[in-house]
Design an enzyme around this catalytic site. Structure first.
Site, short mmCIF file in Angstrom:
data_model
loop_
_atom_site.label_atom_id
_atom_site.label_comp_id
_atom_site.label_asym_id
_atom_site.label_seq_id
_atom_site.Cartn_x
_atom_site.Cartn_y
_atom_site.Cartn_z
N ASP A 69 -4.26 5.65 13.37
CA ASP A 69 -3.41 6.18 12.30
C ASP A 69 -4.04 7.44 11.71
OD1 ASP A 69 -5.42 5.35 10.56
OD2 ASP A 69 -4.25 3.74 9.66
N ARG A 125 0.85 -1.19 0.00
CA ARG A 125 0.00 0.00 0.00
C ARG A 125 0.89 1.24 0.00
NH1 ARG A 125 -4.83 1.37 4.29
NH2 ARG A 125 -3.09 1.60 5.74
#
Length: 553
Positions: free
Chosen positions: A456, A166
């Protein structure tokens, strides 16, 4: 051609930015950079229509993409494995190695989400380390010595999880790498590095090269990635016969309406859809920010399973996947291990219930943030699918799950705002230290059972957006009637900072937390002004300037 590329001399960069790689990067840039900028402009126009004209995103017109009988190419067997994927920043070598190794029960994850996006630090040094670490991991050469803790990390023997790469999204630039003097697109850079290095090693080993595609908002953006992969396979002979597949992260409101179209535009590279739950909530906040009827209750009380319109979005995701032969992948279990076994027991029960729900909706895997809870999170998928259970015909019809965005039910409290404030201070402090993911207990010091959660950039966006939404609409607390405004939020931020500083040691650490408070205020103020610029779009120098300026409010 390589003279067109300039890069900051961070450790490890020179060995990656070879003339051959730079020639490949410039070809990608020449073909795709202008389109990426046009796609960004289109994104902004869609957002502006929602905020200024009250015209929300909607389904595209009827087309072959949403009416035809097409299906994605056969999905590789490893991508169809039930169980769990473990996620974490691959730039932090020790965390990457731990993710690849067996958990406490002796089992490895099915897949590893080696992340340079929301849990990454969004600096060139992070992307460079990610490229080196991915290559070394594929070759089973990755190791790390932590001299401070006197610990050695190495990859254990046995079959590794499959890799899910990613990269950062196409909405971001990398300011420390330039082509013809202009910053390179961050998605272009990260994807190019992975294909050129780890991708070559994977192709040589006969492995599939798999990507998660983050932050997509329109089918045309999926087509951009298709063209990136096409061009790469033409330019790099070692990729000519490689298996490249991509899974779309459904983490923006516009994407919800274009899931079929995105798979269609990915064409030969399409593999699946992922229920990226945190970022989707953050995106919804942004698109409804000016609507007083869409003020949400405290974010920790908004559960996917019990919020009908959110549950329907992800049932629709599964239905699209089943209809088109793609794999549906669920969301993240974020609880971290705790010294108190009772806290771990409660966290495991919540994770098990969450993943059981996802499995029963038709998802084949989910994500986990730590190997400690890996087996707990993976077992519901393995057991249900292993029992021979199959989704019903109704579950494969997207029309059964219409999209309807509604404000969830639940209380609006200053305590919920306080938890968001604490999360932001803690998160930005970690960001300043180069970490895009951090274990945070927003109820630290409070009685009760509450494990730290790995949070996050997505939960940072959620926290900022919810605070800003409450300020914009002068939202009153349920019960007491206390009105949200800048003064209240500033008091909560300062109270939380004061409490944090009593629990942390070191002058340098304290200074970083004080900077984090100033940046958090600016981030919130930006959102109240409908400026949703990602924290990842700021350089560290810009963040230092914000921290040195007067308070944003």
């Amino acid at each position: 051609m390589s003279t067109r590329v300039q890069f900051a001399p961070v450790e490890g960069a020179a060995t990656l930015f070879t003339p051959a790689f730079c020639e490949y990067l410039t070809r990608l840039h020449d073909h795709l950079d202008a389109r990426a900028r046009d796609l960004r402009a289109r994104r902004l126009a869609v957002l502006e229509r929602a905020l200024r004209q009250n015209v929300p995103p909607s389904h595209p017109p009827t087309s072959e993409a949403n009416t035809g009988t097409w299906r994605v190419p056969p999905v590789p067997d490893d991508l169809k494995l039930p169980g769990i994927e473990i996620s974490g920043p691959c730039s932090i070598t020790s965390m990457f190695i731990n993710a690849l190794n067996p958990g406490p029960e002796g089992e490895r994850a099915a897949g590893d989400l080696d992340d340079d996006e929301d849990s990454g630090g969004h600096r060139l040094i992070d992307t460079v380390r990610s490229a080196h670490n991915r290559l070394a991991a594929v070759n089973r050469e990755l190791s790390f010595v932590d001299r401070e803790r006197n610990r050695n990390y190495r990859i254990a023997d046995g079959e590794l999880p499959f890799f899910m790469h990613r990269e950062r999204g196409l909405h971001l630039d990398e300011p420390d790498v330039a082509v013809d003097g202009k910053p390179v697109n961050a998605a272009l850079l990260g994807t190019a590095l992975t294909l050129f290095y780890a991708g070559r090693a994977q192709a040589d080993r006969g492995q599939g090269i798999y990507f998660y595609l983050p932050k997509l908002e329109a089918a045309a953006e999926a087509r951009w990635y298709r063209d990136l992969f096409d061009l790469s396979q033409r330019q790099l002979p070692f990729l000519a016969r490689a298996t490249i597949r991509a899974v779309v992260l459904v983490e923006s409101l516009p994407c919800v309406y274009e899931m079929e179209e995105m798979l269609y535009e990915l064409g030969p590279y399409a593999a699946g859809l992922n229920a990226a739950r945190w970022d989707l909530k953050a995106s919804i906040f942004e698109f409804v920010m000016t609507d007083p009827a869409q003020v949400w209750p405290d974010r920790f009380g908004v559960d996917i399973k019990t919020t009908p319109f959110l549950a329907n979005i992800f049932r629709r995701l599964v239905a699209v996947s089943l209809k088109r032969g793609a794999v549906p992948i669920g969301g993240m279990a974020t609880a971290l291990p705790n010294p108190d076994p009772e806290v771990n027991r409660a966290a495991a029960e919540a994770i098990r219930a969450d993943k059981q729900w996802e499995a029963e909706q038709g998802f084949i895997r989910g994500w986990v943030a730590h190997i400690f809870h890996m087996k707990t999170a993976g077992d519901p998928f393995k057991k249900l699918i292993g029992s021979g259970w199959k989704p019903t015909e109704q579950m494969a019809n997207p029309d059964n799950y219409p999209v309807a965005i509604k404000a969830p039910e639940g209380p609006i409290t200053a305590e919920g705002t306080r938890r968001n404030a604490r999360m932001l201070i803690e998160y930005v402090e970690g960001w300043l230290g180069g970490r895009g993911a951090k274990g945070i207990d927003s109820l630290e010091g409070k009685p009760g059972i509450h494990p730290a959660l790995m949070e996050d950039l997505a939960t940072g966006r959620m926290s900022v957006a919810q605070i800003a939404q409450r300020i914009i609409h002068k939202t009153r607390e349920t019960g007491t009637g206390t009105q949200h405004d800048f003064a209240l939020v500033k008091r909560l931020l300062n109270d939380e900072l004061a409490d944090i500083l009593t629990r942390r040691q070191g002058a340098e650490t304290h200074e970083r937390y004080r900077k984090a408070l100033k940046i958090a205020m600016r981030w919130i103020k930006n959102y109240t002004e409908l400026n949703f610029k990602s924290l990842g779009a700021y350089t560290r120098a810009e963040l230092d300037a914000i921290a040195a300026a007067t308070d944003a409010f």
